[in-house]
Design a protein around this motif. Structure first.
Motif, PDB file in Angstrom:
ATOM      1  N   UNK A 161       0.733  -1.328   0.036  1.00 33.68           N
ATOM      2  CA  UNK A 161      -0.032  -0.040   0.058  1.00 33.68           C
ATOM      3  C   UNK A 161       0.868   1.350   0.012  1.00 33.68           C
ATOM      4  N   UNK A 162       0.633   2.221  -0.881  1.00 34.83           N
ATOM      5  CA  UNK A 162       1.447   3.405  -1.097  1.00 34.83           C
ATOM      6  C   UNK A 162       0.733   4.681  -1.316  1.00 34.83           C
ATOM      7  N   UNK A 167       3.702 -17.813 -15.607  1.00 32.69           N
ATOM      8  CA  UNK A 167       3.018 -16.582 -14.713  1.00 32.69           C
ATOM      9  C   UNK A 167       3.405 -16.815 -13.234  1.00 32.69           C
ATOM     10  N   UNK A 168       3.522 -15.827 -12.436  1.00 35.83           N
ATOM     11  CA  UNK A 168       3.670 -15.726 -11.177  1.00 35.83           C
ATOM     12  C   UNK A 168       2.549 -15.854 -10.331  1.00 35.83           C
ATOM     13  N   UNK A 169       2.442 -15.787  -9.008  1.00 29.66           N
ATOM     14  CA  UNK A 169       1.014 -15.700  -8.408  1.00 29.66           C
ATOM     15  C   UNK A 169       0.583 -14.463  -8.367  1.00 29.66           C
ATOM     16  N   UNK A 170       1.469 -13.430  -8.603  1.00 25.31           N
ATOM     17  CA  UNK A 170       0.873 -11.954  -8.551  1.00 25.31           C
ATOM     18  C   UNK A 170       1.099 -11.418  -7.150  1.00 25.31           C
ATOM     19  N   UNK A 171       1.537 -10.104  -7.223  1.00 25.61           N
ATOM     20  CA  UNK A 171       1.468  -9.280  -5.856  1.00 25.61           C
ATOM     21  C   UNK A 171       0.687  -8.035  -6.038  1.00 25.61           C
ATOM     22  N   UNK A 172      -0.325  -7.740  -4.910  1.00 30.09           N
ATOM     23  CA  UNK A 172      -0.983  -6.790  -4.857  1.00 30.09           C
ATOM     24  C   UNK A 172      -0.077  -5.343  -4.711  1.00 30.09           C
ATOM     25  N   UNK A 173      -0.486  -4.264  -5.649  1.00 25.62           N
ATOM     26  CA  UNK A 173      -0.297  -3.011  -5.417  1.00 25.62           C
ATOM     27  C   UNK A 173      -1.546  -2.118  -5.165  1.00 25.62           C
ATOM     28  N   UNK A 174      -1.460  -1.239  -4.270  1.00 25.71           N
ATOM     29  CA  UNK A 174      -2.815  -0.546  -3.761  1.00 25.71           C
ATOM     30  C   UNK A 174      -2.177   0.971  -3.573  1.00 25.71           C
ATOM     31  N   UNK A 175      -2.508   1.833  -4.368  1.00 29.55           N
ATOM     32  CA  UNK A 175      -2.406   3.353  -4.468  1.00 29.55           C
ATOM     33  C   UNK A 175      -3.606   4.160  -3.753  1.00 29.55           C
ATOM     34  N   UNK A 176      -3.439   4.802  -2.526  1.00 32.91           N
ATOM     35  CA  UNK A 176      -4.613   5.524  -2.277  1.00 32.91           C
ATOM     36  C   UNK A 176      -4.410   6.950  -2.587  1.00 32.91           C
ATOM     37  N   UNK A 222       5.736   7.662  -9.166  1.00 36.77           N
ATOM     38  CA  UNK A 222       4.567   8.563  -9.302  1.00 36.77           C
ATOM     39  C   UNK A 222       3.466   7.763  -9.547  1.00 36.77           C
ATOM     40  N   UNK A 223       3.317   6.970  -8.597  1.00 32.00           N
ATOM     41  CA  UNK A 223       2.127   5.944  -8.804  1.00 32.00           C
ATOM     42  C   UNK A 223       0.741   6.689  -8.389  1.00 32.00           C
ATOM     43  N   UNK A 224      -0.022   6.118  -8.993  1.00 33.65           N
ATOM     44  CA  UNK A 224      -1.559   6.858  -9.226  1.00 33.65           C
ATOM     45  C   UNK A 224      -2.604   5.890  -8.715  1.00 33.65           C
ATOM     46  N   UNK A 225      -3.550   6.280  -8.333  1.00 35.00           N
ATOM     47  CA  UNK A 225      -4.782   5.234  -7.897  1.00 35.00           C
ATOM     48  C   UNK A 225      -5.206   4.311  -9.182  1.00 35.00           C
ATOM     49  N   UNK A 226      -5.146   4.761 -10.230  1.00 36.57           N
ATOM     50  CA  UNK A 226      -5.306   3.995 -11.531  1.00 36.57           C
ATOM     51  C   UNK A 226      -4.195   2.825 -11.758  1.00 36.57           C
ATOM     52  N   UNK A 261       4.112   0.165 -21.627  1.00 38.00           N
ATOM     53  CA  UNK A 261       2.566   0.749 -22.029  1.00 38.00           C
ATOM     54  C   UNK A 261       2.808   1.993 -22.055  1.00 38.00           C
ATOM     55  N   UNK A 262       2.121   2.599 -22.932  1.00 36.16           N
ATOM     56  CA  UNK A 262       1.927   4.331 -22.692  1.00 36.16           C
ATOM     57  C   UNK A 262       1.649   4.835 -21.581  1.00 36.16           C
ATOM     58  N   UNK A 263       0.606   4.175 -20.736  1.00 36.99           N
ATOM     59  CA  UNK A 263       0.307   4.581 -19.531  1.00 36.99           C
ATOM     60  C   UNK A 263       1.206   4.530 -18.404  1.00 36.99           C
ATOM     61  N   UNK A 264       2.372   4.000 -18.625  1.00 37.13           N
ATOM     62  CA  UNK A 264       3.339   3.886 -17.722  1.00 37.13           C
ATOM     63  C   UNK A 264       4.860   4.186 -18.001  1.00 37.13           C
ATOM     64  N   UNK A 265       4.881   4.626 -19.175  1.00 31.66           N
ATOM     65  CA  UNK A 265       6.080   5.012 -19.906  1.00 31.66           C
ATOM     66  C   UNK A 265       7.189   5.879 -19.383  1.00 31.66           C
ATOM     67  N   UNK A 266       6.537   6.945 -19.028  1.00 31.18           N
ATOM     68  CA  UNK A 266       7.652   8.054 -18.160  1.00 31.18           C
ATOM     69  C   UNK A 266       7.760   7.893 -16.397  1.00 31.18           C
ATOM     70  N   UNK A 267       6.982   6.638 -16.100  1.00 32.87           N
ATOM     71  CA  UNK A 267       6.948   6.435 -14.583  1.00 32.87           C
ATOM     72  C   UNK A 267       7.574   5.206 -14.281  1.00 32.87           C
ATOM     73  N   UNK A 268       7.555   4.233 -14.973  1.00 32.86           N
ATOM     74  CA  UNK A 268       7.847   2.667 -14.906  1.00 32.86           C
ATOM     75  C   UNK A 268       8.998   2.535 -15.543  1.00 32.86           C
ATOM     76  N   UNK A 269      10.285   1.689 -14.761  1.00 36.14           N
ATOM     77  CA  UNK A 269      11.338   1.232 -15.477  1.00 36.14           C
ATOM     78  C   UNK A 269      11.506  -0.171 -15.101  1.00 36.14           C
ATOM     79  N   UNK A 270      11.739  -1.113 -16.354  1.00 38.73           N
ATOM     80  CA  UNK A 270      11.936  -2.428 -16.032  1.00 38.73           C
ATOM     81  C   UNK A 270      13.308  -2.693 -16.196  1.00 38.73           C
ATOM     82  N   UNK A 271      13.786  -3.529 -15.262  1.00 42.25           N
ATOM     83  CA  UNK A 271      15.385  -4.085 -15.611  1.00 42.25           C
ATOM     84  C   UNK A 271      15.382  -5.497 -15.183  1.00 42.25           C
ATOM     85  N   UNK A 272      16.593  -6.312 -15.259  1.00 41.64           N
ATOM     86  CA  UNK A 272      16.779  -7.226 -14.988  1.00 41.64           C
ATOM     87  C   UNK A 272      18.102  -7.884 -14.724  1.00 41.64           C
ATOM     88  N   UNK A 273      18.617  -8.670 -13.676  1.00 40.39           N
ATOM     89  CA  UNK A 273      19.954  -8.966 -13.306  1.00 40.39           C
ATOM     90  C   UNK A 273      20.050 -10.610 -13.593  1.00 40.39           C
TER      91      UNK A 273
END
Length: 121
Positions: A11-12, A111-120, A85-89, A61-73
């Motif tokens: 929750x953030x 697929x993994x089992x998933x992890x919940x992200x909640x933005x207030x 810059x998380x948004x309720x959406x 995705x366009x909706x996250x392009x300027x806010x999210x960064x993917x990387x790998x090790x």
């Protein structure tokens, strides 16, 4: 068999940040494109971001392009997504995915089992 385990959700408040991790096992991780998807209540699963097997190409995705960064090790067999810059959406269950075949950009099969992200707000 392939196992993907996500972590880092929570929750953030709006405007905050989270980093999700996905640890993979069961395959030669460095051969496979990895991605993040999300599913909000009442909606279909949607693409968030992906990264090529070497990590030299990313897609977002366009909706996250300027806010999210993917990387790998590849040494740690882990893929990450840094979410700023998380948004309720952005509230959703976030899933890690691995493609079916080596050195391909898709389709995602595991697929993994998933992890919940909640933005207030």
């Amino acid at each position: 068999q392939v196992q993907l385990v996500e972590s880092g959700g929570g929750l953030v408040q709006a405007g905050g940040s989270l980093r999700l991790s996905c640890a993979a096992s069961g395959r030669t991780f460095s051969m496979y494109t990895m991605g993040w998807f999300r599913q909000a209540p009442g909606k279909e699963r949607e693409f968030v971001a992906a990264i090529s097997w070497k990590g030299d190409t990313t897609y977002r995705a366009d909706s996250v392009k300027v806010r999210f960064t993917i990387s790998r090790d590849n040494a740690k067999k882990t893929v990450y997504v840094q979410m700023n810059g998380l948004e309720p959406e952005d509230t959703a269950v976030y899933y890690c995915g691995m493609v079916e075949s080596p050195y391909r950009s898709g389709p995602f099969k595991f697929w993994g089992q998933g992890t919940q992200v909640t933005v207030s707000s």
